[in-house]
Design an enzyme around this catalytic site. Structure first.
Site, PDB file in Angstrom:
ATOM      1  N   SER A 121      -2.004  -2.911   0.327  1.00 51.55           N
ATOM      2  CA  SER A 121      -2.397  -1.883  -0.452  1.00 51.55           C
ATOM      3  C   SER A 121      -1.653  -0.412   0.428  1.00 51.55           C
ATOM      4  O   SER A 121      -1.270   0.611  -0.296  1.00 51.55           O
ATOM      5  CB  SER A 121      -3.872  -1.330   0.094  1.00 51.55           C
ATOM      6  OG  SER A 121      -4.719  -2.297  -0.587  1.00 51.55           O
ATOM      7  N   SER A 188      -4.349 -12.674  -4.173  1.00 51.02           N
ATOM      8  CA  SER A 188      -3.974 -13.706  -5.228  1.00 51.02           C
ATOM      9  C   SER A 188      -3.311 -14.999  -4.648  1.00 51.02           C
ATOM     10  O   SER A 188      -2.190 -15.267  -4.444  1.00 51.02           O
ATOM     11  CB  SER A 188      -2.996 -12.991  -6.267  1.00 51.02           C
ATOM     12  OG  SER A 188      -1.969 -12.176  -5.530  1.00 51.02           O
TER      13      SER A 188
END
Length: 284
Positions: A121, A188
């Site tokens: 992020s 993911s």
């Protein structure tokens, strides 16, 4: 942390109702040829006014054909989800290349994957800021943020994680088609899910960025306290603790940390920007 850029994906790594008479009921379409649409107001009996619309002088589709398309007379009747073979794609006269020309950039998805705490992020935000300063339009799809809305109905079970990734990939595909540089940052963890995402995009438009940071470094950082909770058994199926993370084998960019060296997020973002420049994504 050192950055490794892989240019060629290395081996390592319905019709309107007849009784419609609302406030904007069309009175005459002949004025449309002049770039105006005549509209009758429902609150002022008998009064009319002209509303300007953009004329399409060079359009290959006539106004009559446009109206037919809108009414659905030239399309098969659409069903709901029972028979998806009845779904017909409606082609737009404004295509991806037109939007890219307008934005002076090429739409793509930058998929940042890695363990929790690896800096996904942070790098995504630095990358978005760096591109914004260059006059490029971006949007971040952060794994946590998306779960506040679109994916709020999903858990962290394997099947829900796969659906979470699928939905984000489909949204990223829409952003890319709009000519926007979409930055997706989420763990993911499974290769097969990331490969499914890649398959949605034209060749080259899915740019996988692997945050290659060792587990012990991520756990020492633990910015959200999640590793501590997972080690205490309060979080089940946490990636890196009791659920595996499968590193990419053919990603475009690897951002590695070696030893205690830590490259600033802005510098890592510049590595990705350099890749975009080299591949022509920052121009139309």
């Amino acid at each position: 942390m050192s950055a490794v850029v892989k240019g060629q994906r290395p081996l390592i790594c319905g019709p309107p109702r007849g009784d419609e008479s609302g406030p904007l009921a069309v009175q005459s379409l002949s004025a449309a040829k002049l770039g105006f649409l005549r509209v009758k107001g429902s609150n002022a009996i008998g009064s009319t006014f002209l509303r300007p619309i953009k004329a399409m002088e060079d359009s290959s589709v006539s106004l009559r054909n446009d109206c037919a398309a809108i009414s659905g007379r030239n399309l098969r009747q659409m069903s709901t989800m029972e028979n998806p073979t009845n779904i017909v794609w409606h082609k737009s006269p404004v295509e991806k290349r037109d939007r890219q020309h307008l934005l002076q950039q090429k739409g793509c998805a930058i998929w940042i994957t890695g363990l929790s705490g690896s800096g996904k992020s942070t790098v995504a935000c630095a990358l978005s800021q760096g591109l914004h300063m260059r006059g490029k339009l971006t949007y971040i799809l952060d794994g946590d943020n998306v779960r506040h809305g679109l994916n709020r109905d999903l858990s962290f079970k394997a099947e829900d994680r796969a659906e979470n990734i699928r939905r984000i990939a489909e949204v990223a595909k829409l952003f890319a088609d709009a000519g926007i540089i979409c930055i997706a940052s989420l763990i993911s963890p499974y290769r097969k899910d990331r490969d499914v995402c890649r398959a949605l995009f034209p060749e080259g438009d899915f740019i996988e960025v692997f945050m290659d940071v060792p587990l012990h470094v991520c756990e020492n950082r633990d910015p959200k306290g999640l590793y501590k909770l997972a080690r205490a058994g309060k979080i089940k199926g946490f990636t890196g603790v009791d659920d595996p993370y499968e590193p990419p084998l053919n990603c475009e960019i690897v951002l590695q940390q070696k030893g205690s060296d830590c490259v600033p997020p802005g510098e890592m973002a510049e590595t990705v920007i350099s890749y975009l420049e080299e591949k022509g994504y920052l121009q139309a």
